[in-house]
Design an enzyme around this catalytic site. Structure first.
Site, mmCIF file in Angstrom:
data_model
loop_
_atom_site.group_PDB
_atom_site.id
_atom_site.type_symbol
_atom_site.label_atom_id
_atom_site.label_comp_id
_atom_site.label_asym_id
_atom_site.label_seq_id
_atom_site.Cartn_x
_atom_site.Cartn_y
_atom_site.Cartn_z
ATOM 1 N N LYS A 1 0.806 -1.218 0.000
ATOM 2 C CA LYS A 1 0.000 0.000 0.000
ATOM 3 C C LYS A 1 0.838 1.266 0.000
ATOM 4 O O LYS A 1 0.441 2.280 -0.564
ATOM 5 C CB LYS A 1 -0.969 -0.005 1.184
ATOM 6 C CG LYS A 1 -0.337 -0.332 2.530
ATOM 7 C CD LYS A 1 -0.345 -1.813 2.825
ATOM 8 C CE LYS A 1 0.639 -2.157 3.923
ATOM 9 N NZ LYS A 1 0.420 -3.402 4.556
ATOM 10 N N GLU B 1 -5.697 -5.828 -4.481
ATOM 11 C CA GLU B 1 -6.667 -6.252 -3.455
ATOM 12 C C GLU B 1 -5.991 -6.522 -2.112
ATOM 13 O O GLU B 1 -6.505 -6.173 -1.045
ATOM 14 C CB GLU B 1 -7.386 -7.514 -3.953
ATOM 15 C CG GLU B 1 -8.495 -7.999 -3.075
ATOM 16 C CD GLU B 1 -9.666 -7.037 -3.009
ATOM 17 O OE1 GLU B 1 -9.784 -6.388 -1.960
ATOM 18 O OE2 GLU B 1 -10.437 -6.926 -3.966
ATOM 19 N N GLY C 1 -6.372 -6.917 3.816
ATOM 20 C CA GLY C 1 -5.923 -8.327 3.811
ATOM 21 C C GLY C 1 -6.777 -9.199 2.906
ATOM 22 O O GLY C 1 -6.853 -8.980 1.700
ATOM 23 N N ILE D 1 -10.033 -9.495 2.772
ATOM 24 C CA ILE D 1 -11.399 -9.022 2.463
ATOM 25 C C ILE D 1 -11.463 -8.595 0.997
ATOM 26 O O ILE D 1 -10.620 -7.813 0.554
ATOM 27 C CB ILE D 1 -11.776 -7.801 3.335
ATOM 28 C CG1 ILE D 1 -11.653 -8.124 4.819
ATOM 29 C CG2 ILE D 1 -13.172 -7.313 3.005
ATOM 30 C CD1 ILE D 1 -11.879 -6.920 5.718
ATOM 31 N N GLY E 1 2.845 -11.970 12.767
ATOM 32 C CA GLY E 1 3.064 -11.569 11.367
ATOM 33 C C GLY E 1 2.071 -10.540 10.873
ATOM 34 O O GLY E 1 1.848 -10.422 9.665
ATOM 35 N N GLU F 1 3.964 -4.312 10.198
ATOM 36 C CA GLU F 1 4.943 -3.956 9.171
ATOM 37 C C GLU F 1 6.347 -4.181 9.749
ATOM 38 O O GLU F 1 6.509 -4.205 10.981
ATOM 39 C CB GLU F 1 4.787 -2.476 8.799
ATOM 40 C CG GLU F 1 3.437 -2.131 8.192
ATOM 41 C CD GLU F 1 3.168 -2.912 6.914
ATOM 42 O OE1 GLU F 1 3.948 -2.816 5.968
ATOM 43 O OE2 GLU F 1 2.163 -3.650 6.870
ATOM 44 N N ASP G 1 0.099 3.378 7.983
ATOM 45 C CA ASP G 1 -0.341 2.277 7.129
ATOM 46 C C ASP G 1 -1.829 2.457 6.764
ATOM 47 O O ASP G 1 -2.211 2.355 5.600
ATOM 48 C CB ASP G 1 -0.120 0.953 7.867
ATOM 49 C CG ASP G 1 -0.615 -0.240 7.087
ATOM 50 O OD1 ASP G 1 0.092 -0.678 6.156
ATOM 51 O OD2 ASP G 1 -1.719 -0.730 7.381
ATOM 52 N N LYS H 1 -3.775 3.270 3.023
ATOM 53 C CA LYS H 1 -4.932 2.503 2.529
ATOM 54 C C LYS H 1 -6.124 3.417 2.244
ATOM 55 O O LYS H 1 -6.777 3.291 1.209
ATOM 56 C CB LYS H 1 -5.305 1.430 3.562
ATOM 57 C CG LYS H 1 -4.230 0.346 3.681
ATOM 58 C CD LYS H 1 -4.447 -0.518 4.916
ATOM 59 C CE LYS H 1 -3.438 -1.643 5.006
ATOM 60 N NZ LYS H 1 -3.425 -2.315 6.307
ATOM 61 N N GLY I 1 -1.989 -10.662 8.070
ATOM 62 C CA GLY I 1 -1.490 -12.021 8.310
ATOM 63 C C GLY I 1 -1.201 -12.721 6.990
ATOM 64 O O GLY I 1 -1.829 -12.426 5.970
HETATM 65 N N1 HSE Z 1 0.557 -4.206 8.950
HETATM 66 C C1 HSE Z 1 -0.657 -4.295 8.217
HETATM 67 C C2 HSE Z 1 -1.815 -4.388 9.206
HETATM 68 C C3 HSE Z 1 -0.620 -5.493 7.332
HETATM 69 O O1 HSE Z 1 -1.556 -4.655 10.375
HETATM 70 O O2 HSE Z 1 -2.959 -4.182 8.808
HETATM 71 C C4 HSE Z 1 -1.785 -5.626 6.396
HETATM 72 O O3 HSE Z 1 -1.858 -4.548 5.495
#
Ligand code: HSE
Length: 331
Positions: free
Chosen positions: A105, A129, A134, A136, A187, A190, A201, A205, A303
């Protein structure tokens, strides 16, 4: 007979490693798509990363340009993270007519006009996407609604790491640092979790979603951002007394004068609001169109598994529909 599609993965860390492993082991097989994906190259530092991803080390080398330029690569999956060299490699691939699927992103939000122009010039698909929400199917849903609606707002929980942290603080009284460590271990975060906890982040988005919604480019710097690093357990106690909780809400909303307001901020949500029930790494989004009304989407927003699922769906769509698979931006 299945059609064979050659794929290269740029970056085989947390997400790209999962994608590469699924393709190399045949676990990406999508009987309904009639495609057989073949991993022909992966960009990363070397054998150590190959071993972590469980793929043949002979496929891995650090030369991204060399990989993108290979004649036998049909589709490039970009999971490097960070704005550069990811954006330049995507532009290079698209200009050569190679479809690009990205989960990145930051690179996308900061370079949308150049990336879209390269896709147009190369008659290639740019698919993203996996970069928002993630697993969705959010981009595809917004795209579908936009075909015959004026969308007046997109609001949601768009960061899994911060939702996981806020939910654990709310649910267990877990302290911020312990909750963040948990998100990193699973996981979700970032590589530099500052991007998550400071709201950057989510800003990337919502800038992309706002751009889709308005048909006008919004750089992420246009988003008014507050992260969650200042949120403490006492804020949850206050929210509980008021009959609600706190969630990090990203919003793109049309003002009365037609302009778009973009924001990310920790927000009080009453217990009657669906956002208050979004837990762990889940994301949720409300899209409001002038004809369809409110549409809600909910699923795992971060994830390796859900994100790899979105990436492989995009790969299948690009392989089948070509440049027509790209979500329209009308910039
Ligand atoms: N680090 C991002 C989050 C990963 O936690 O949403 C998914 O974009």
């Amino acid at each position: 007979m299945a059609r064979s599609v050659n794929v290269a993965v740029l970056g085989i860390g947390n997400i790209g490693g999962e994608v590469a492993r699924r393709i190399a082991s045949g676990a990406s097989a999508t009987p309904s798509s009639g495609l057989e994906l073949k991993l022909v190259a992966a960009m990363d530092r070397g054998p150590e990363q190959a071993a972590a991803a469980g793929i043949d080390p002979a496929l891995v080398n650090p030369d991204g340009v060399g990989i993108v330029d290979r004649d036998d690569v049909d589709i490039v999956i970009e999971t490097l993270g960070g704005a550069q060299p990811a954006a330049d490699l995507m532009i290079r691939a698209l200009a050569q007519g190679k479809h690009v699927v990205t989960a990145n992103k930051e690179a996308l939000a900061k370079n949308l006009p150049a990336i879209l122009a390269a896709a147009r010039d190369g008659d290639a698909a740019i698919m993203y996407e996996a970069s928002i929400g993630g697993g969705i199917p959010l981009v595809v849903s917004l795209r579908q609604i936009l075909t015959n609606n004026r969308v007046d707002s997109v609001r949601g929980i768009l960061n899994g790491t911060t939702n996981y942290i806020l939910h654990r603080m709310e649910d267990e009284g877990c302290d911020y640092a312990t909750a963040l460590q948990g998100a990193q271990e699973l996981g979700y975060a970032e590589p530099d979790p500052t991007a998550d906890v400071e709201g950057l982040d989510a800003a990337n988005k919502i800038a992309i979603l706002g751009t889709m919604m308005a048909g006008e480019y919004f750089h992420p710097e246009r988003v008014d951002v507050t992260g969650i690093s200042g949120v403490g357990l006492e804020d949850f106690a206050d929210a509980r007394e008021r009959g609600g909780t706190l969630r990090l809400i990203a919003a793109a909303e049309r003002r009365d004068d037609g302009s778009i307001a973009l924001s990310v901020a920790p927000t009080f949500v009453p217990n009657t609001d669906l956002f208050s029930r979004v837990v762990r790494n889940f994301n949720a989004v409300e899209i409001v169109g002038d004809r369809v009304g409110p549409v809600w989407l909910h699923g795992q927003g971060a994830g390796p598994d859900p994100t790899a699922s979105a990436i492989l769906s995009d790969v299948a769509e690009a392989a089948i529909a070509g440049s027509g698979a790209s979500p329209t931006m009308n910039l």
